[in-house]
Write a protein that holds these residues in place. Structure first.
Motif, PDB file in Angstrom:
ATOM      1  N   VAL A  38      35.151  42.947  43.759  1.00  0.00           N
ATOM      2  CA  VAL A  38      35.763  43.976  42.904  1.00  0.00           C
ATOM      3  C   VAL A  38      36.055  43.394  41.532  1.00  0.00           C
ATOM      4  N   ARG A  39      36.571  42.177  41.486  1.00  0.00           N
ATOM      5  CA  ARG A  39      36.824  41.519  40.198  1.00  0.00           C
ATOM      6  C   ARG A  39      35.556  41.463  39.357  1.00  0.00           C
ATOM      7  N   ASP A  40      34.471  40.986  39.968  1.00  0.00           N
ATOM      8  CA  ASP A  40      33.215  40.850  39.238  1.00  0.00           C
ATOM      9  C   ASP A  40      32.652  42.207  38.814  1.00  0.00           C
ATOM     10  N   GLN A  41      32.818  43.218  39.665  1.00  0.00           N
ATOM     11  CA  GLN A  41      32.350  44.566  39.323  1.00  0.00           C
ATOM     12  C   GLN A  41      33.124  45.121  38.133  1.00  0.00           C
ATOM     13  N   LEU A  42      34.442  44.952  38.133  1.00  0.00           N
ATOM     14  CA  LEU A  42      35.251  45.424  37.011  1.00  0.00           C
ATOM     15  C   LEU A  42      34.897  44.678  35.724  1.00  0.00           C
ATOM     16  N   LEU A  43      34.668  43.381  35.827  1.00  0.00           N
ATOM     17  CA  LEU A  43      34.280  42.605  34.644  1.00  0.00           C
ATOM     18  C   LEU A  43      32.947  43.094  34.081  1.00  0.00           C
ATOM     19  N   ALA A  44      32.017  43.452  34.962  1.00  0.00           N
ATOM     20  CA  ALA A  44      30.694  43.892  34.523  1.00  0.00           C
ATOM     21  C   ALA A  44      30.680  45.329  34.013  1.00  0.00           C
ATOM     22  N   GLU A  45      31.461  46.198  34.648  1.00  0.00           N
ATOM     23  CA  GLU A  45      31.371  47.632  34.365  1.00  0.00           C
ATOM     24  C   GLU A  45      32.476  48.183  33.479  1.00  0.00           C
ATOM     25  N   ARG A  46      33.555  47.427  33.271  1.00  0.00           N
ATOM     26  CA  ARG A  46      34.682  47.948  32.504  1.00  0.00           C
ATOM     27  C   ARG A  46      35.089  46.997  31.386  1.00  0.00           C
ATOM     28  N   PRO A  47      34.246  46.841  30.377  1.00  0.00           N
ATOM     29  CA  PRO A  47      34.602  45.949  29.270  1.00  0.00           C
ATOM     30  C   PRO A  47      35.806  46.456  28.474  1.00  0.00           C
ATOM     31  N   ASP A  48      36.207  47.701  28.703  1.00  0.00           N
ATOM     32  CA  ASP A  48      37.331  48.290  27.984  1.00  0.00           C
ATOM     33  C   ASP A  48      38.687  47.878  28.544  1.00  0.00           C
ATOM     34  N   ILE A  49      38.720  47.237  29.722  1.00  0.00           N
ATOM     35  CA  ILE A  49      40.012  46.837  30.284  1.00  0.00           C
ATOM     36  C   ILE A  49      40.200  45.334  30.143  1.00  0.00           C
ATOM     37  N   ARG A  50      41.456  44.937  29.989  1.00  0.00           N
ATOM     38  CA  ARG A  50      41.781  43.526  29.789  1.00  0.00           C
ATOM     39  C   ARG A  50      41.866  42.806  31.138  1.00  0.00           C
ATOM     40  N   TYR A  51      41.229  41.673  31.213  1.00  0.00           N
ATOM     41  CA  TYR A  51      41.271  40.839  32.409  1.00  0.00           C
ATOM     42  C   TYR A  51      42.311  39.744  32.200  1.00  0.00           C
ATOM     43  N   ASP A  52      43.328  39.696  33.075  1.00  0.00           N
ATOM     44  CA  ASP A  52      44.398  38.713  32.951  1.00  0.00           C
ATOM     45  C   ASP A  52      44.202  37.489  33.840  1.00  0.00           C
TER      46      ASP A  52
END
Length: 105
Positions: A38-52
Motif C-alpha cells: 500500500v505504501r508503494d502504491q500510494l507513492l506511485a499513484e498519489r504524488p499529491d500527498i505528502r509521505y512522512d
C-alpha cells in the motif's frame, strides 16, 4: 474489542513492523498503513500527498514497553482516526458516531 496494534516509537529496540504515514492536505486527513505494498502504491499513484515515512512501529501481539493503538472510522467521510487513548477512542464512538475497526471478522 477494537482492532489495535501494540506500538513503539523506538525502532532500534523494537523489531516490529513500520507504520507509514501519508498526509492529504487537500482533504485534511492522514493515512496510516503497515503494508509495504500500500505504501508503494500510494507513492506511485498519489504524488499529491505528502509521505512522512515510518512514524511508529507496530506488532499484533502485546509486549513489554508497547502501548495499544486503536483505529476508529467515520463511515460518512471515510476518515480514520488512530489513538493510544482509550477514553478518546470511546468519546469518538459515543459522541461522533465513529465505528471501531475490527479486522478479525
Amino acid at each position: 474489542e477494537s482492532f489495535r496494534i501494540e506500538a513503539s516509537a523506538d525502532a532500534p529496540a523494537f523489531s516490529g513492523n513500520a507504520v507509514y504515514r501519508f498526509f492529504d492536505a487537500q482533504m485534511g486527513v492522514q493515512r496510516l498503513t503497515a503494508s509495504i505494498e500500500v505504501r508503494d502504491q500510494l507513492l506511485a499513484e498519489r504524488p499529491d500527498i505528502r509521505y512522512d515515512g515510518a512514524v511508529f512501529y507496530g506488532s499484533d501481539k502485546a509486549g513489554e514497553g508497547l502501548i495499544p493503538v486503536f483505529e476508529v472510522l467515520d463511515y460518512h467521510t471515510g476518515a480514520r482516526f488512530y489513538t493510544a487513548d482509550l477514553a478518546e477512542r470511546d468519546e469518538l464512538i459515543k459522541k461522533h458516531g465513529y465505528k471501531v475497526m475490527d479486522y478479525r471478522e
